[in-house]
Enzyme design. Sequence first.
Site, PDB file in Angstrom:
ATOM      1  N   HIS A   1       0.829  -1.206   0.000  1.00  0.00           N
ATOM      2  CA  HIS A   1       0.000   0.000   0.000  1.00  0.00           C
ATOM      3  C   HIS A   1       0.860   1.251   0.000  1.00  0.00           C
ATOM      4  CE1 HIS A   1      -3.296  -2.668   1.464  1.00  0.00           C
ATOM      5  NE2 HIS A   1      -3.942  -1.901   0.613  1.00  0.00           N
TER       6      HIS A   1
ATOM      7  N   ARG B   1      -8.139  -2.356 -15.044  1.00  0.00           N
ATOM      8  CA  ARG B   1      -7.894  -3.666 -14.423  1.00  0.00           C
ATOM      9  C   ARG B   1      -9.088  -3.997 -13.524  1.00  0.00           C
ATOM     10  NH1 ARG B   1      -2.210  -1.715 -14.651  1.00  0.00           N
ATOM     11  NH2 ARG B   1      -0.880  -3.444 -15.309  1.00  0.00           N
TER      12      ARG B   1
ATOM     13  N   GLU C   1       0.002 -11.549 -24.049  1.00  0.00           N
ATOM     14  CA  GLU C   1       0.958 -11.525 -22.933  1.00  0.00           C
ATOM     15  C   GLU C   1       1.566 -12.892 -22.672  1.00  0.00           C
ATOM     16  OE1 GLU C   1      -1.019  -9.986 -19.430  1.00  0.00           O
ATOM     17  OE2 GLU C   1      -2.828 -11.123 -19.824  1.00  0.00           O
TER      18      GLU C   1
ATOM     19  N   ARG D   1     -10.694  -4.699 -19.052  1.00  0.00           N
ATOM     20  CA  ARG D   1     -10.182  -6.070 -19.092  1.00  0.00           C
ATOM     21  C   ARG D   1     -11.001  -6.919 -18.135  1.00  0.00           C
ATOM     22  NH1 ARG D   1      -4.141  -7.177 -17.232  1.00  0.00           N
ATOM     23  NH2 ARG D   1      -4.905  -6.760 -15.142  1.00  0.00           N
TER      24      ARG D   1
ATOM     25  N   CYS E   1      -0.237  -2.128 -23.367  1.00  0.00           N
ATOM     26  CA  CYS E   1      -0.751  -1.582 -22.106  1.00  0.00           C
ATOM     27  C   CYS E   1       0.119  -1.963 -20.920  1.00  0.00           C
ATOM     28  CB  CYS E   1      -2.187  -2.022 -21.876  1.00  0.00           C
ATOM     29  SG  CYS E   1      -2.339  -3.802 -21.670  1.00  0.00           S
TER      30      CYS E   1
ATOM     31  N   ASN F   1       4.260  -6.735 -19.285  1.00  0.00           N
ATOM     32  CA  ASN F   1       4.716  -7.178 -17.958  1.00  0.00           C
ATOM     33  C   ASN F   1       4.744  -8.707 -17.907  1.00  0.00           C
ATOM     34  OD1 ASN F   1       4.385  -4.454 -17.483  1.00  0.00           O
ATOM     35  ND2 ASN F   1       2.441  -4.693 -16.430  1.00  0.00           N
ATOM     36  N   ASP F   2       3.626  -9.302 -18.311  1.00  0.00           N
ATOM     37  CA  ASP F   2       3.600 -10.765 -18.321  1.00  0.00           C
ATOM     38  C   ASP F   2       4.373 -11.329 -19.511  1.00  0.00           C
ATOM     39  OD1 ASP F   2       2.281 -11.722 -16.018  1.00  0.00           O
ATOM     40  OD2 ASP F   2       0.412 -10.888 -16.770  1.00  0.00           O
TER      41      ASP F   2
HETATM   42  C1  PEP Z   1       0.745  -6.963 -18.431  1.00  0.00           C
HETATM   43  O1  PEP Z   1       0.916  -8.150 -18.096  1.00  0.00           O
HETATM   44  O2  PEP Z   1       1.573  -6.307 -19.098  1.00  0.00           O
HETATM   45  C2  PEP Z   1      -0.484  -6.262 -18.028  1.00  0.00           C
HETATM   46  C3  PEP Z   1      -0.784  -5.070 -18.499  1.00  0.00           C
HETATM   47  O3  PEP Z   1      -1.289  -6.849 -17.112  1.00  0.00           O
HETATM   48  P1  PEP Z   1      -0.928  -6.946 -15.542  1.00  0.00           P
HETATM   49  O4  PEP Z   1       0.266  -6.094 -15.288  1.00  0.00           O
HETATM   50  O5  PEP Z   1      -2.148  -6.479 -14.836  1.00  0.00           O
HETATM   51  O6  PEP Z   1      -0.663  -8.399 -15.393  1.00  0.00           O
HETATM   52 MG    MG Z   2      -0.763  -9.293 -17.365  1.00  0.00          MG
END
Ligand code: PEP
Ligand code: MG
Length: 540
Positions: A188, A293, A427, A329, A498, A450-451
Amino acid sequence: MEQYEGKSIYNGIAIGKIWFYEKSEQQVKRVKIDNADEEIKRYEKAKEIAIAQLNQLYDKAVTDVGEANAMIFEVHAMMLEDADYNDSVYNIIQTENVNAEYAVATTGDNFSVMFAEMEDEYFKARSADVKDISERVIAALAGVDTDAGDMDEPVIVVAEDLAPSETVQMDKTKLLGFVTRLGSSNSHTAILARTMNIPALIGVDIDSSWNNKMAIIDGRKGLLYVEPDEVTLAAYKAEQKKDEEARELLKNLKGLPDETLDGKHIKLYANIGSVADVANVLANDAAGIGLFRSEFLYLEKTDYPTEEEQFAIYKTVAQNMAGRKVVIRTLDIGADKQVDYFNMDKEENPAMGYRAIRICLDRIDIFKTQLRALYRASAFGNIAIMFPMIISLSEVKRIKEICEDIKAELKENGIEYGEVELGVMIETPAAVMISDELAKEVDFFSIGTNDLTQYTLAIDRQNSKLDSIYDSHHPAVLKMIKMVADNGHAEGIWVGICGELASDTTLTETFIKMGIDELSVSPGYVLPIRKIIRQTRRGK
Ligand code: PEP
Ligand code: MG
């Protein structure tokens, strides 16, 4: 000059004196008492004071950082009303004939250990909270005000760890940045730092001897300089000044089109996690929302959000965005985002486990509830829906059938819905490799870097030990992005990014040259990216 490395929570430079913040851990003595009833009354009074403080903190936090981030104080106040917690305090006072301070400290320690040992991540995280509230009551019993003291001058706060209650109480105008040894980027406190635009580092090997020394936080490189030399100090001061000037100048970009020098329009959207973030999206003049999200709605609750609850939220966001695109999403829980009322089994390998679309296609009732809410809300704005963690064509075909069923149901019941674009997140390496086929099925792709980085490089994105090799610039990741853009365009659909990489200004030009059509970034990055877009020419 000493230089330390840490993990950056928020980009930016802070220069100032260090205030080494040590929690005034109160030494609690075990004292025998004669009158247990009187002692319980003392406890009740202190608890009331603590709850009143927490309510005040909640109000302050709502104004400073929004309702979603302020929730933690409501949770703390609720924990103090918890029957098990209170029974434990009463029992210790009555059976041992001891002072309230000792009973509260013992209860706090016991509960903290109990929470820490729980498997559920949500409860684990409550371990620190229960200590926090106990310390607050002990301070109230002693007549001490625990709230982080007034800072006389602007400082960089260095601490072992910072509780959200401590962070939010600090005078924002005097808090230049903070550095801690503990904490994670999903705590947090980290979320509050980002919301308040405060440069911050975690995982730094801090030292109390730094108190009152000059320091520099470089949130871009994840560096802390203690007692910087004149040359370094001058260089960072110059850089900071440039940043300030640039921020001012960026405001002039509001209202201007996101267009390259050779006329390519880029959809420059923002990422959000709650309705409260929409204000920030509008303030930064994003052209839409590229990633809502939605799982945060589920994470905040103690039971499944109903169709009506979800509908109200999606509708509000769509209406506030007044016709601008809102890409929502569907539920992406599992892995690091655990929701206890889903009652999921513990997994050996949760990032590759039962998560996101896999849960939705397995527990269709939950999926349909969300989709109905989304389609109903689509009558009130420009909603698009995208699906996370896709790995196969069959998943997408199944999703589309379910969407058709929902639309048919709504139609049958005379409920209106709008035109809804359907897209998938790219992803997983599997989705990249079949993106030519997926592109035939959907209206857009949104690349979740990110993933995608995590799965391509086989590096757990949660593992702080691997941070230095978690490289979203890896050629494998960049080649995949290009491949997805080409495959999407071959079928005439738009392709966006994204993940966090979309905010990386060093790559904006590269992405534009790859043909990326949309970038969805944290609201604070919209104007910096707009600036680059407007200076870029795609070239040959
Ligand atoms: C990602 O994986 O890039 C993504 C945008 O989703 P999250 O970060 O919520 O997994
Ligand atoms: Mg993701």
